[in-house]
Scaffold this active site. Sequence first.
Site, mmCIF file in Angstrom:
data_model
loop_
_atom_site.group_PDB
_atom_site.id
_atom_site.type_symbol
_atom_site.label_atom_id
_atom_site.label_comp_id
_atom_site.label_asym_id
_atom_site.label_seq_id
_atom_site.Cartn_x
_atom_site.Cartn_y
_atom_site.Cartn_z
ATOM 1 N N SER A 17 -58.502 36.380 -8.858
ATOM 2 C CA SER A 17 -58.777 35.814 -6.653
ATOM 3 C C SER A 17 -59.826 34.633 -6.833
ATOM 4 C CB SER A 17 -59.959 37.105 -6.301
ATOM 5 O OG SER A 17 -58.166 37.455 -6.145
ATOM 6 N N LYS A 73 -59.336 31.431 -4.443
ATOM 7 C CA LYS A 73 -60.041 31.628 -3.201
ATOM 8 C C LYS A 73 -61.172 30.772 -2.334
ATOM 9 C CE LYS A 73 -58.264 36.394 -1.642
ATOM 10 N NZ LYS A 73 -57.991 37.496 -3.222
ATOM 11 N N SER A 116 -62.293 39.788 -1.023
ATOM 12 C CA SER A 116 -60.928 39.440 -1.614
ATOM 13 C C SER A 116 -58.986 39.794 -0.786
ATOM 14 C CB SER A 116 -61.218 40.479 -2.936
ATOM 15 O OG SER A 116 -60.489 39.453 -3.476
#
Length: 466
Positions: A115, A118, A301
């Site tokens: 993640s 991102k 997230s």
Amino acid sequence: MPGRGRALAVLSLSLLNVFAVAAGLAVVKLTPDRRLSPQPPSVAARDLVRIAPSSAAIPAADPGSGRPPDPSALAGRLSALIGGPQAKINAVVVDAESRRPLYELRAGQPATPASTTKLATSVAALASAGPAHRITTRVVRGTGDGIILVGGGDPTLTALPPRPGAGHPPYASLTDLARQTAAALKASGTGQVRVDYDASAYQGPRTAAGWKPNYLPDGELAPVSALTVDEGRVAPSDPSRRTRVSDPPSAAAREFARLLAKNGVSARAGRSTVAQKEAVQLGAVQSPPLSALVEHLLTDSDNDVAEAVARQVAIKLGRPATFADAAQAVRQVLAGLGVAEGVSVNDGSGLSPLNRISPIALARIVSLAAGGDHPKLRPVITGLPIAGFSGTLSAPRYTVAASQGGAGMVRAKTGTLAGVSTLAGLAYDADGRLLAFAFMAGDGKGPVDPGKLDQLAAAVATCGCG
């Protein structure tokens, strides 16, 4: 350590203020002579004052008054925790202002970012579409007795009532859109309609290369679509239920037909179609600004929001809104900013284990967003979770002795996939110097301990190595 306290206060104020700008609020910061508590404070501690959005400026992160740490001293602290060059950790620490590496362990070697992908998605979106960009959902006239619900890719579109104190600007309301539409239909003498839907703003498959088959059934995200209500959740009012609908656009049309009926217009769900450009508009609602979307997707997230934001980059660059084109658009924007080297992605959320980003690339992206040359990127920094305090770094992380020194001093994006754990962000060291770091552990083949990365970040934050 006055340098550290002053620097922390500046970044803490910036962290709280960017949301305030998005929502039209100013946030009173914590006192500058103490760090953020590792335990989340009460809502009352975050005093909100209404102001005009244009009067609030979001400063760059203060690089701090201290000297950058001595690389050899920093290396001694980190190497002792990592456990030698054979450890399955790639790592880098850079001076955020100069971007000069201070510690490197396979820093240029791409690894699975999970993640922390991102971060790349968010920087590209803010740089291309801008922090004020909003995503519109419309209803237009169709053929015969049809109307068309047209999705623009807003991941926050909701049928739930507003929640006071939700901590975000108002989401686009499907209920409000139904009221607008019903009023327009009644004014024209129309009392019965068919609700068709247009999700053509996105093209291509609804899942990305490398995504595991369990992601959708397990509710990691919904099938990616330009028209989704409440992130496609089967029971959006029950956070314990993660199940998503199999076809978000048709589910949205059914929900919209139900809401129209509540507003006095007989409605039934219809079929997929493409609205004509000249079609008469009956109503429209807009998402919160991109700045707020970015903060949310980083703090919590949120995979659904990340994929939507990635597609906004493709749309802005005139590309089809597919997984492949969104990934290429993100890299194109990063290249224009000078931070594309070491970045190769297949999605916007980081769920794909095929993504590869190097630690130095992540540290450069974070440093760029923290600096003064690109103020549009500030929501990336203000959206980073605070260690022991918010989002994916909330307690119990940073509450144990081995990492507690980083509580309130570390702001970072987490990343977790099977056999992979990553952490990339910022920390003020004990001398008040702002440092960017990225730690990437695991090869996808065995267990990893996120607590090890917290210890490394805490070691950066507590280093009086100047």
